[in-house]
Scaffold this active site. Structure first.
Site: not given
Length: 225
Positions: A68, A70, A190, A81
């Site tokens: 998703d 930010y 993760h 990221f």
């Protein structure tokens, strides 16, 4: 997408042409137009397809899959990221840089903008390409996943020797879209603070990726920023 107006790089536009004509994509456009009338949507419209615009189809060497964008003001820039210049690095990104430092002895960058990776052929693909401000996951299951799954399949079917970098259960669930007889998968936990110490830190995925590219006679990624 009226009122959203993202543009996608020509090679992607061509290879994904049929996706843009699907019913799910029309529904997604309608959803985004309504959302934009009432809420702030991230990333900004002109950055929704940044991952594709920085990494044309013929340049893709590796794919990092995120979940998703930010959802804080000014953070998302269309690359998974990554954050825009001048924005504080989120915890997952800080852990990515820690691993980069440990794996390849690369100095931890001052900023968190990963465009340099994208420009070298790393497709920085979130599964969902938009989000409502301050509401994580708000644009999941609206059609983006159909689109980004199609992107993974198109890469798998039409290219060879791509390194897919899968961090965490969500990204690893995409394994079934990838033809492992033609491509490579490197994976780890993760990088979020909840799981980084359970197999992300120490994974050496950056050096592994470069080794796989070099074996194919390709230029490795310069991961420094």
């Amino acid at each position: 997408m009226d009122g959203i107006n993202p543009k996608i790089e020509e090679s992607w536009k061509k290879i994904l042409e049929k996706e843009f004509k699907q019913d799910y994509f029309s529904s997604l456009k309608s959803f985004l137009i309504e959302e934009k009338k009432r809420f702030n949507i991230f990333p900004p419209g002109n950055q929704i397809f940044s991952a594709f615009n920085h990494t044309p189809f013929n340049k893709v060497k590796a794919v990092i899959i995120g979940q998703d964008p930010y959802h804080g003001l000014g953070q998302a820039n269309g690359l998974c990221f990554s954050v825009s210049d001048g924005i504080k690095k989120p915890p997952s990104l800080q852990n990515i840089f820690k691993e980069l430092n440990s794996d390849l002895n690369i100095k931890i960058p001052e900023h968190g903008n990963l465009e340099k990776w994208a420009q070298q052929g790393v497709l920085m693909l979130n599964a969902t390409l938009t989000v409502r401000e301050n509401l994580a996951g708000s644009h999941q299951n609206k059609g983006w996943e159909n689109f980004t799954d199609a992107v993974i399949k198109v890469i798998s079917n039409n290219k060879k020797g791509i390194v897919f970098i899968l961090w965490g259960n969500f990204a690893q669930a995409k394994t079934n879209l990838i033809d492992q007889t033609k491509h490579f998968i490197v994976k780890a936990a993760h990088p979020s603070p909840f799981s980084a110490y359970k197999g992300f830190l120490g994974c050496k995925n950056f050096s592994q990726t470069n080794e796989l590219l070099i074996k194919q006679g390709l230029e490795p990624i310069d991961w420094s920023l």
